[in-house]
Design a protein around this motif. Structure first.
Motif, PDB file in Angstrom:
ATOM      1  N   HIS A 114      52.087  41.065  50.604  1.00  0.00           N
ATOM      2  CA  HIS A 114      52.051  42.367  49.911  1.00  0.00           C
ATOM      3  C   HIS A 114      50.717  43.074  50.126  1.00  0.00           C
ATOM      4  O   HIS A 114      50.293  43.875  49.284  1.00  0.00           O
ATOM      5  N   ALA A 115      50.077  42.765  51.231  1.00  0.00           N
ATOM      6  CA  ALA A 115      48.718  43.258  51.440  1.00  0.00           C
ATOM      7  C   ALA A 115      48.685  44.663  52.043  1.00  0.00           C
ATOM      8  O   ALA A 115      49.548  45.045  52.817  1.00  0.00           O
ATOM      9  N   ASP A 116      47.663  45.409  51.636  1.00  0.00           N
ATOM     10  CA  ASP A 116      47.265  46.637  52.315  1.00  0.00           C
ATOM     11  C   ASP A 116      45.869  46.332  52.860  1.00  0.00           C
ATOM     12  O   ASP A 116      44.894  46.294  52.099  1.00  0.00           O
ATOM     13  N   PHE A 117      45.796  46.080  54.174  1.00  0.00           N
ATOM     14  CA  PHE A 117      44.548  45.549  54.757  1.00  0.00           C
ATOM     15  C   PHE A 117      43.357  46.473  54.530  1.00  0.00           C
ATOM     16  O   PHE A 117      42.249  46.030  54.242  1.00  0.00           O
ATOM     17  N   GLU A 118      43.605  47.764  54.670  1.00  0.00           N
ATOM     18  CA  GLU A 118      42.499  48.707  54.527  1.00  0.00           C
ATOM     19  C   GLU A 118      41.976  48.727  53.084  1.00  0.00           C
ATOM     20  O   GLU A 118      40.768  48.662  52.840  1.00  0.00           O
ATOM     21  N   ARG A 119      42.890  48.801  52.140  1.00  0.00           N
ATOM     22  CA  ARG A 119      42.514  48.777  50.719  1.00  0.00           C
ATOM     23  C   ARG A 119      41.801  47.476  50.368  1.00  0.00           C
ATOM     24  O   ARG A 119      40.879  47.452  49.558  1.00  0.00           O
ATOM     25  N   TRP A 120      42.282  46.386  50.945  1.00  0.00           N
ATOM     26  CA  TRP A 120      41.709  45.079  50.658  1.00  0.00           C
ATOM     27  C   TRP A 120      40.244  45.041  51.104  1.00  0.00           C
ATOM     28  O   TRP A 120      39.369  44.573  50.383  1.00  0.00           O
ATOM     29  N   ARG A 121      39.981  45.602  52.277  1.00  0.00           N
ATOM     30  CA  ARG A 121      38.588  45.624  52.771  1.00  0.00           C
ATOM     31  C   ARG A 121      37.694  46.473  51.858  1.00  0.00           C
ATOM     32  O   ARG A 121      36.545  46.125  51.603  1.00  0.00           O
ATOM     33  N   ILE A 122      38.237  47.575  51.349  1.00  0.00           N
ATOM     34  CA  ILE A 122      37.460  48.401  50.414  1.00  0.00           C
ATOM     35  C   ILE A 122      37.153  47.605  49.139  1.00  0.00           C
ATOM     36  O   ILE A 122      36.029  47.611  48.631  1.00  0.00           O
ATOM     37  N   SER A 123      38.153  46.890  48.632  1.00  0.00           N
ATOM     38  CA  SER A 123      37.933  46.079  47.424  1.00  0.00           C
ATOM     39  C   SER A 123      36.891  44.991  47.676  1.00  0.00           C
ATOM     40  O   SER A 123      36.065  44.703  46.796  1.00  0.00           O
ATOM     41  N   LEU A 124      36.921  44.393  48.870  1.00  0.00           N
ATOM     42  CA  LEU A 124      35.918  43.362  49.188  1.00  0.00           C
ATOM     43  C   LEU A 124      34.508  43.963  49.200  1.00  0.00           C
ATOM     44  O   LEU A 124      33.556  43.347  48.707  1.00  0.00           O
ATOM     45  N   ALA A 125      34.403  45.179  49.738  1.00  0.00           N
ATOM     46  CA  ALA A 125      33.096  45.846  49.736  1.00  0.00           C
ATOM     47  C   ALA A 125      32.654  46.109  48.296  1.00  0.00           C
ATOM     48  O   ALA A 125      31.485  45.908  47.943  1.00  0.00           O
ATOM     49  N   ASN A 126      33.591  46.518  47.446  1.00  0.00           N
ATOM     50  CA  ASN A 126      33.254  46.756  46.032  1.00  0.00           C
ATOM     51  C   ASN A 126      32.839  45.463  45.333  1.00  0.00           C
ATOM     52  O   ASN A 126      31.885  45.447  44.550  1.00  0.00           O
ATOM     53  N   LEU A 127      33.556  44.379  45.621  1.00  0.00           N
ATOM     54  CA  LEU A 127      33.199  43.086  45.025  1.00  0.00           C
ATOM     55  C   LEU A 127      31.785  42.671  45.439  1.00  0.00           C
ATOM     56  O   LEU A 127      30.998  42.170  44.628  1.00  0.00           O
ATOM     57  N   GLY A 128      31.474  42.892  46.714  1.00  0.00           N
ATOM     58  CA  GLY A 128      30.148  42.539  47.233  1.00  0.00           C
ATOM     59  C   GLY A 128      29.035  43.323  46.546  1.00  0.00           C
ATOM     60  O   GLY A 128      27.887  42.888  46.520  1.00  0.00           O
ATOM     61  N   GLY A 129      29.386  44.473  45.984  1.00  0.00           N
ATOM     62  CA  GLY A 129      28.391  45.301  45.312  1.00  0.00           C
ATOM     63  C   GLY A 129      28.171  44.924  43.850  1.00  0.00           C
ATOM     64  O   GLY A 129      27.351  45.555  43.177  1.00  0.00           O
ATOM     65  N   ILE A 130      28.900  43.949  43.358  1.00  0.00           N
ATOM     66  CA  ILE A 130      28.735  43.533  41.952  1.00  0.00           C
ATOM     67  C   ILE A 130      27.820  42.310  41.911  1.00  0.00           C
ATOM     68  O   ILE A 130      28.198  41.242  42.403  1.00  0.00           O
ATOM     69  N   PRO A 131      26.602  42.452  41.356  1.00  0.00           N
ATOM     70  CA  PRO A 131      25.720  41.286  41.308  1.00  0.00           C
ATOM     71  C   PRO A 131      26.364  40.190  40.453  1.00  0.00           C
ATOM     72  O   PRO A 131      26.825  40.469  39.336  1.00  0.00           O
ATOM     73  N   HIS A 132      26.432  38.976  40.993  1.00  0.00           N
ATOM     74  CA  HIS A 132      27.079  37.884  40.243  1.00  0.00           C
ATOM     75  C   HIS A 132      26.384  36.562  40.537  1.00  0.00           C
ATOM     76  O   HIS A 132      25.756  36.401  41.592  1.00  0.00           O
ATOM     77  N   ASN A 133      26.498  35.644  39.591  1.00  0.00           N
ATOM     78  CA  ASN A 133      25.882  34.322  39.769  1.00  0.00           C
ATOM     79  C   ASN A 133      26.811  33.336  40.453  1.00  0.00           C
ATOM     80  O   ASN A 133      26.362  32.349  41.042  1.00  0.00           O
ATOM     81  N   ARG A 134      28.099  33.591  40.338  1.00  0.00           N
ATOM     82  CA  ARG A 134      29.080  32.691  40.942  1.00  0.00           C
ATOM     83  C   ARG A 134      30.382  33.452  41.076  1.00  0.00           C
ATOM     84  O   ARG A 134      30.704  34.304  40.244  1.00  0.00           O
ATOM     85  N   LEU A 135      31.124  33.150  42.144  1.00  0.00           N
ATOM     86  CA  LEU A 135      32.415  33.804  42.335  1.00  0.00           C
ATOM     87  C   LEU A 135      33.517  32.748  42.300  1.00  0.00           C
ATOM     88  O   LEU A 135      33.443  31.753  43.022  1.00  0.00           O
ATOM     89  N   ILE A 136      34.512  32.968  41.460  1.00  0.00           N
ATOM     90  CA  ILE A 136      35.684  32.085  41.440  1.00  0.00           C
ATOM     91  C   ILE A 136      36.783  32.780  42.229  1.00  0.00           C
ATOM     92  O   ILE A 136      37.335  33.803  41.789  1.00  0.00           O
ATOM     93  N   PRO A 137      37.096  32.264  43.430  1.00  0.00           N
ATOM     94  CA  PRO A 137      38.140  32.914  44.234  1.00  0.00           C
ATOM     95  C   PRO A 137      39.528  32.515  43.739  1.00  0.00           C
ATOM     96  O   PRO A 137      39.656  31.595  42.918  1.00  0.00           O
TER      97      PRO A 137
END
Ligand code: ZN
Length: 319
Positions: free
Chosen positions: A215-238
């Motif tokens: 159910h992926a939209d590859f382009e949208r997914w890449r934008i969301s990944l860029a947004n996630l990368g912009g959130i300072p965090h101590n740990r990421l639970i995938p």
């Protein structure tokens, strides 16, 4: 003592019958949840880095449990009623409290088919996740029963009753920020714990396990990944894979999506048919990623029809 088991042995022995088939002897299926403590008051129940199979009972997604002074907070409910029941018990044991909130990150069955064990009035998510469950839930249910069988006994699709509207929710000493995104599906809910700095990405991030793309939209997914990368965090639970400090999961998911999309587009442009595209060798870096071949082949099946629709002229449109 004449237990049921001894009685069975006696009967089998007396008649010189072979023991009953192993299935009749098998213990009832039980999920063994092994929580990993990540931070003070935060645990992850890791999913198997596998496809959904009869052996793993669909328990492939990571589940998060957070303690708060207002009660336990659970993120995703697992693949079945039986899993949900074990998860509810675990959350109560770990926190010593009842459940205050359940969040769903998205509508895929390995993340939300344990809902039935929880009070629907406590289950919160986005409107898009509910819409996805309404549209696809019964189909997912059929395929889960087919794939994992008895683990699913009694499992029904249960819709959440709470649609999130505020950007944050407070649970006494814990504040959870809800970040609606999309790309892995039409609606992916990311959660951020402001106290610990733990970012819970759902399936927008896979680590050391190939992403699923039905159910992926590859382009949208890449934008969301860029947004996630912009959130300072101590740990990421995938959604799948180890919970680490840093951005390795975000980077690896982006590399995978870009890599396989380019490969599949190139195969399509060269005129390969779907089977030829599926047979292409994967790059060396993909070898260390679990189920890479399986998910690559599935992605070819998801993307080829879209590329055909994009590239072939439509008969109903005159140029
Ligand atoms: Zn998913």
């Amino acid at each position: 003592m004449l237990t049921r088991r001894n009685a069975l042995k006696l009967v089998a022995g007396a008649a010189s019958l072979p023991l009953l088939p192993s299935k009749a002897h098998a213990a009832p299926l039980t999920y063994e949840l092994r929580p990993e403590k990540l931070e003070q008051g935060i645990w992850m129940v890791p999913g198997a880095q596998q496809a959904i199979t009869q052996k793993n009972g669909g328990a492939i997604a990571n589940i998060t449990i957070l303690d708060s002074s207002a009660g336990a907070i659970v993120v995703d409910t697992g693949p079945s009623l039986r899993y949900g029941e074990a998860l509810l018990k675990l959350a109560q044991e770990l926190t010593g409290k009842s459940v205050a909130r359940v969040y769903l990150t998205h509508f895929h069955p390995d993340h939300c088919f344990g809902n039935q064990a929880f009070d629907p009035a406590l289950i919160a998510t986005t409107q898009g996740v509910v819409d996805g469950m309404k549209a696809l839930g019964e189909g997912f249910s059929d395929s889960m029963y087919q794939t994992v069988g008895d683990w699913m006994r009694g499992t029904e699709v249960v819709l959440p009753k709470v649609i999130l509207s505020a950007p944050v929710e407070d649970f006494g000493d814990r504040r959870i920020r809800a970040l609606p995104m999309r790309g892995h599906t039409a609606s992916d809910l990311v959660l951020f714990d402001e106290v610990s700095g733990v970012l819970i990405s759902g399936d927008l991030v896979f680590l050391d396990r190939a992403p699923t793309t039905p159910h992926a939209d590859f382009e949208r997914w890449r934008i969301s990944l860029a947004n996630l990368g912009g959130i300072p965090h101590n740990r990421l639970i995938p959604g799948h894979g180890p919970a680490e400090p840093g951005d390795r999961g975000i980077r690896q998911t982006r590399e995978w999506l870009e890599g396989i999309e380019a490969m599949i587009r190139d195969a399509f442009d060269r005129g390969l048919d779907m089977n030829e595209a599926m047979a292409l060798p994967l790059p060396k870096w993909a070898e260390n990623i679990a189920v890479s071949r399986y998910e690559y082949e599935r992605s070819v099946m998801h993307l080829y029809p879209k590329l055909e629709a994009e590239k072939l002229p439509r008969v109903d449109q005159k140029s």
